[in-house]
Write a protein that holds these residues in place. Structure first.
Motif, PDB file in Angstrom:
ATOM      1  N   VAL A  10       0.870  -1.174   0.000  1.00  0.00           N
ATOM      2  CA  VAL A  10       0.000   0.000   0.000  1.00  0.00           C
ATOM      3  C   VAL A  10       0.909   1.228   0.000  1.00  0.00           C
ATOM      4  CG1 VAL A  10      -2.013   1.094   1.050  1.00  0.00           C
ATOM      5  CG2 VAL A  10      -1.588  -1.350   1.426  1.00  0.00           C
ATOM      6  N   GLU A  11       1.065   1.816  -1.140  1.00  0.00           N
ATOM      7  CA  GLU A  11       2.040   2.904  -1.330  1.00  0.00           C
ATOM      8  C   GLU A  11       1.565   3.786  -2.476  1.00  0.00           C
ATOM      9  OE1 GLU A  11       4.420   5.408  -1.339  1.00  0.00           O
ATOM     10  OE2 GLU A  11       5.678   3.960  -0.267  1.00  0.00           O
ATOM     11  N   ASP A  12       1.474   5.085  -2.217  1.00  0.00           N
ATOM     12  CA  ASP A  12       0.960   5.986  -3.258  1.00  0.00           C
ATOM     13  C   ASP A  12       2.038   6.456  -4.232  1.00  0.00           C
ATOM     14  OD1 ASP A  12       1.816   7.336  -0.848  1.00  0.00           O
ATOM     15  OD2 ASP A  12       1.263   9.198  -1.852  1.00  0.00           O
ATOM     16  N   GLU A  13       3.295   6.400  -3.810  1.00  0.00           N
ATOM     17  CA  GLU A  13       4.350   6.864  -4.718  1.00  0.00           C
ATOM     18  C   GLU A  13       4.722   5.736  -5.673  1.00  0.00           C
ATOM     19  OE1 GLU A  13       7.450   9.257  -2.359  1.00  0.00           O
ATOM     20  OE2 GLU A  13       5.856   8.710  -0.965  1.00  0.00           O
ATOM     21  N   ALA A  14       4.371   5.949  -6.944  1.00  0.00           N
ATOM     22  CA  ALA A  14       4.525   4.885  -7.947  1.00  0.00           C
ATOM     23  C   ALA A  14       5.964   4.384  -8.063  1.00  0.00           C
ATOM     24  CB  ALA A  14       4.025   5.383  -9.298  1.00  0.00           C
ATOM     25  N   ALA A  15       6.926   5.286  -7.999  1.00  0.00           N
ATOM     26  CA  ALA A  15       8.331   4.883  -8.172  1.00  0.00           C
ATOM     27  C   ALA A  15       8.766   3.931  -7.056  1.00  0.00           C
ATOM     28  CB  ALA A  15       9.221   6.120  -8.211  1.00  0.00           C
ATOM     29  N   ILE A  16       8.376   4.280  -5.836  1.00  0.00           N
ATOM     30  CA  ILE A  16       8.745   3.434  -4.686  1.00  0.00           C
ATOM     31  C   ILE A  16       8.008   2.099  -4.767  1.00  0.00           C
ATOM     32  CG2 ILE A  16       8.662   3.211  -2.166  1.00  0.00           C
ATOM     33  CD1 ILE A  16       8.994   6.244  -2.004  1.00  0.00           C
ATOM     34  N   ALA A  17       6.718   2.179  -5.084  1.00  0.00           N
ATOM     35  CA  ALA A  17       5.904   0.962  -5.173  1.00  0.00           C
ATOM     36  C   ALA A  17       6.486   0.015  -6.216  1.00  0.00           C
ATOM     37  CB  ALA A  17       4.466   1.326  -5.528  1.00  0.00           C
ATOM     38  N   ALA A  39      -8.242   1.194  -2.297  1.00  0.00           N
ATOM     39  CA  ALA A  39      -7.776   0.117  -3.194  1.00  0.00           C
ATOM     40  C   ALA A  39      -7.298  -1.085  -2.370  1.00  0.00           C
ATOM     41  CB  ALA A  39      -6.659   0.637  -4.083  1.00  0.00           C
ATOM     42  N   ALA A  40      -6.619  -0.801  -1.251  1.00  0.00           N
ATOM     43  CA  ALA A  40      -6.102  -1.880  -0.398  1.00  0.00           C
ATOM     44  C   ALA A  40      -7.249  -2.701   0.180  1.00  0.00           C
ATOM     45  CB  ALA A  40      -5.248  -1.290   0.719  1.00  0.00           C
ATOM     46  N   GLN A  41      -8.279  -1.979   0.630  1.00  0.00           N
ATOM     47  CA  GLN A  41      -9.448  -2.649   1.218  1.00  0.00           C
ATOM     48  C   GLN A  41     -10.101  -3.581   0.182  1.00  0.00           C
ATOM     49  OE1 GLN A  41     -10.312  -2.272   4.537  1.00  0.00           O
ATOM     50  NE2 GLN A  41     -11.626  -4.019   4.098  1.00  0.00           N
ATOM     51  N   GLU A  43      -8.616  -5.053  -2.333  1.00  0.00           N
ATOM     52  CA  GLU A  43      -7.748  -6.228  -2.498  1.00  0.00           C
ATOM     53  C   GLU A  43      -7.945  -7.223  -1.353  1.00  0.00           C
ATOM     54  OE1 GLU A  43      -6.122  -7.025  -5.062  1.00  0.00           O
ATOM     55  OE2 GLU A  43      -6.120  -5.123  -6.141  1.00  0.00           O
ATOM     56  N   ILE A  44      -8.058  -6.690  -0.141  1.00  0.00           N
ATOM     57  CA  ILE A  44      -8.219  -7.549   1.037  1.00  0.00           C
ATOM     58  C   ILE A  44      -9.536  -8.305   0.963  1.00  0.00           C
ATOM     59  CG2 ILE A  44      -8.636  -7.484   3.543  1.00  0.00           C
ATOM     60  CD1 ILE A  44      -6.469  -5.261   3.657  1.00  0.00           C
ATOM     61  N   GLU A  45     -10.561  -7.624   0.465  1.00  0.00           N
ATOM     62  CA  GLU A  45     -11.866  -8.286   0.343  1.00  0.00           C
ATOM     63  C   GLU A  45     -11.839  -9.406  -0.701  1.00  0.00           C
ATOM     64  OE1 GLU A  45     -14.557  -4.946   0.139  1.00  0.00           O
ATOM     65  OE2 GLU A  45     -14.011  -4.547   2.225  1.00  0.00           O
ATOM     66  N   THR A  46     -10.997  -9.232  -1.723  1.00  0.00           N
ATOM     67  CA  THR A  46     -10.850 -10.270  -2.749  1.00  0.00           C
ATOM     68  C   THR A  46     -10.082 -11.466  -2.181  1.00  0.00           C
ATOM     69  OG1 THR A  46     -10.724  -8.507  -4.363  1.00  0.00           O
ATOM     70  CG2 THR A  46     -10.086 -10.696  -5.131  1.00  0.00           C
ATOM     71  N   ALA A  47      -8.945 -11.186  -1.555  1.00  0.00           N
ATOM     72  CA  ALA A  47      -8.132 -12.248  -0.963  1.00  0.00           C
ATOM     73  C   ALA A  47      -7.293 -11.665   0.157  1.00  0.00           C
ATOM     74  CB  ALA A  47      -7.228 -12.858  -2.019  1.00  0.00           C
ATOM     75  N   VAL A  48      -7.231 -12.382   1.277  1.00  0.00           N
ATOM     76  CA  VAL A  48      -6.433 -11.916   2.406  1.00  0.00           C
ATOM     77  C   VAL A  48      -4.952 -12.136   2.083  1.00  0.00           C
ATOM     78  CG1 VAL A  48      -5.909 -12.328   4.847  1.00  0.00           C
ATOM     79  CG2 VAL A  48      -8.273 -12.351   4.071  1.00  0.00           C
ATOM     80  N   PRO A  49      -4.149 -11.065   2.087  1.00  0.00           N
ATOM     81  CA  PRO A  49      -2.730 -11.235   1.761  1.00  0.00           C
ATOM     82  C   PRO A  49      -1.967 -11.894   2.922  1.00  0.00           C
ATOM     83  CG  PRO A  49      -3.173  -8.959   2.348  1.00  0.00           C
ATOM     84  CD  PRO A  49      -4.495  -9.668   2.378  1.00  0.00           C
ATOM     85  N   ASP A  50      -0.786 -12.400   2.624  1.00  0.00           N
ATOM     86  CA  ASP A  50       0.028 -13.027   3.679  1.00  0.00           C
ATOM     87  C   ASP A  50       0.774 -11.981   4.498  1.00  0.00           C
ATOM     88  OD1 ASP A  50      -0.508 -15.810   3.129  1.00  0.00           O
ATOM     89  OD2 ASP A  50       0.513 -15.453   1.231  1.00  0.00           O
ATOM     90  N   LEU A  51       0.954 -10.805   3.903  1.00  0.00           N
ATOM     91  CA  LEU A  51       1.638  -9.716   4.613  1.00  0.00           C
ATOM     92  C   LEU A  51       1.244  -8.386   3.972  1.00  0.00           C
ATOM     93  CD1 LEU A  51       5.218  -9.733   5.970  1.00  0.00           C
ATOM     94  CD2 LEU A  51       4.680  -7.867   4.442  1.00  0.00           C
ATOM     95  N   ILE A  52       1.212  -7.336   4.792  1.00  0.00           N
ATOM     96  CA  ILE A  52       0.906  -6.004   4.245  1.00  0.00           C
ATOM     97  C   ILE A  52       2.092  -5.073   4.505  1.00  0.00           C
ATOM     98  CG2 ILE A  52      -0.622  -3.988   4.350  1.00  0.00           C
ATOM     99  CD1 ILE A  52      -2.845  -5.826   5.396  1.00  0.00           C
ATOM    100  N   PRO A  59      -2.741   9.282   0.470  1.00  0.00           N
ATOM    101  CA  PRO A  59      -3.887  10.157   0.226  1.00  0.00           C
ATOM    102  C   PRO A  59      -5.115   9.503   0.870  1.00  0.00           C
ATOM    103  CG  PRO A  59      -3.254   8.985  -1.780  1.00  0.00           C
ATOM    104  CD  PRO A  59      -2.236   8.641  -0.757  1.00  0.00           C
ATOM    105  N   GLY A  60      -5.997  10.314   1.419  1.00  0.00           N
ATOM    106  CA  GLY A  60      -7.146   9.736   2.122  1.00  0.00           C
ATOM    107  C   GLY A  60      -6.702   9.298   3.513  1.00  0.00           C
ATOM    108  N   GLU A  61      -7.135   8.133   3.925  1.00  0.00           N
ATOM    109  CA  GLU A  61      -6.799   7.675   5.271  1.00  0.00           C
ATOM    110  C   GLU A  61      -5.321   7.325   5.388  1.00  0.00           C
ATOM    111  OE1 GLU A  61     -10.621   5.623   7.192  1.00  0.00           O
ATOM    112  OE2 GLU A  61      -9.955   4.701   5.334  1.00  0.00           O
ATOM    113  N   THR A  62      -4.726   7.679   6.533  1.00  0.00           N
ATOM    114  CA  THR A  62      -3.300   7.398   6.727  1.00  0.00           C
ATOM    115  C   THR A  62      -3.095   5.916   7.039  1.00  0.00           C
ATOM    116  OG1 THR A  62      -3.366   7.752   9.112  1.00  0.00           O
ATOM    117  CG2 THR A  62      -2.941   9.694   7.728  1.00  0.00           C
ATOM    118  N   GLY A  63      -1.853   5.496   6.896  1.00  0.00           N
ATOM    119  CA  GLY A  63      -1.489   4.117   7.215  1.00  0.00           C
ATOM    120  C   GLY A  63      -1.824   3.765   8.651  1.00  0.00           C
ATOM    121  N   LEU A  64      -1.662   4.742   9.534  1.00  0.00           N
ATOM    122  CA  LEU A  64      -1.933   4.505  10.956  1.00  0.00           C
ATOM    123  C   LEU A  64      -3.411   4.163  11.181  1.00  0.00           C
ATOM    124  CD1 LEU A  64      -0.385   4.634  13.651  1.00  0.00           C
ATOM    125  CD2 LEU A  64      -1.199   6.971  13.909  1.00  0.00           C
TER     126      LEU A  64
END
Ligand code: CA
Length: 240
Positions: A10-17, A39-41, A43-52, A59-64
């Motif tokens: 979950v990262e908004d900066e395309a270069a870093i991602a 977008a992350a939510q 993905e999680i609803e589609t399949a639970v990832p092994d790590l985030i 943008p929008g809600e913070t990681g915290l």
């Protein structure tokens, strides 16, 4: 064939991602990129990832905020979570861990560091599941449901206090130094001050109310949880 472990980035900066995604792909992981919490939510609803891997500033809600929410939901509460942060001060790191992050990485980071942290989190988390309910006297902790109770009363604990209690109960009666607790409960955070442990022990005792006496301070050494604390033995004697 064994499926590759999935990592939700979950990262908004395309270069870093992109850099993270490429490196994960090359190292045996299956990365999924989400630009923000929405977008992350999805993905999680589609399949639970092994790590985030969760960026703090989004943008929008913070990681915290996202970390807190995911930790509170049954579907997501057990997913190992590493926060990415550009900020350096300790308050933020502590609040990230308090929100339930397993670890955090400060930007800029090297690929080597990122992979090492991911592997360490997987190692720490994997052997813990599934787990049985732990008990000491009338104090019960269920790692599966995150429930703690004493004398059949449910107690409310913060995520760090829960982890701390979990660790102490898994190694009951043994004394643990602050340094060991930092390693085992917070991860390899050499830069967190040892007094952070004292703060959380204090909160843990408060949350445990009566059972708080089971967490003993061993002067000059550290802390332990015991079925027969000196304080309780005394009051039992008085009652008799
Ligand atoms: Ca960002």
């Amino acid at each position: 064939m064994k499926t590759l472990p999935s990592v939700l980035v979950v990262e908004d900066e395309a270069a870093i991602a992109e850099l993270i995604v490429i490196n994960l792909k090359h190292n045996g992981f299956r990365p999924i990129w989400a630009m923000d919490g929405i977008a992350a939510q999805r993905e999680i609803e589609t399949a639970v990832p092994d790590l985030i891997l969760l960026d703090w500033m989004l943008p929008g809600e913070t990681g915290l905020v996202l970390a807190r929410r995911w930790r509170a939901q049954p579907r997501t509460k057990d997913i190992p979570l590493i926060m990415l942060t550009a900020r350096g001060d300790e308050v933020d790191r502590v609040s990230g861990l308090d929100a339930g992050a397993d670890d955090y990485i400060v930007k800029p980071f090297s690929t080597k560091e990122l992979l090492a942290r991911i592997r360490a989190v997987f190692r720490r988390r994997t052997p813990e599941l599934p787990e049985q309910t732990l008990s000491i006297g009338e104090l019960y902790l269920d790692p599966e449901t995150y429930r703690v109770s004493y004398q059949n009363q449910t107690l409310k604990l913060g995520p760090t206090e829960f982890k701390l209690l979990h660790y102490l109960m898994r190694h009951a009666e043994r004394v643990h130094s602050r340094g060991r607790l930092l390693d085992q409960v917070w991860g390899d955070h050499v830069y967190i001050e040892e007094r952070t442990v004292d703060v959380h022990i204090k909160r843990l005792r408060e949350s445990l109310a009566q059972a708080g006496a089971m967490i003993e301070t061993v002067r000059g050494v550290g802390y332990r949880i015991t079925a027969m604390p000196a304080a309780m033995a005394l009051s039992a004697e008085r009652a008799a």
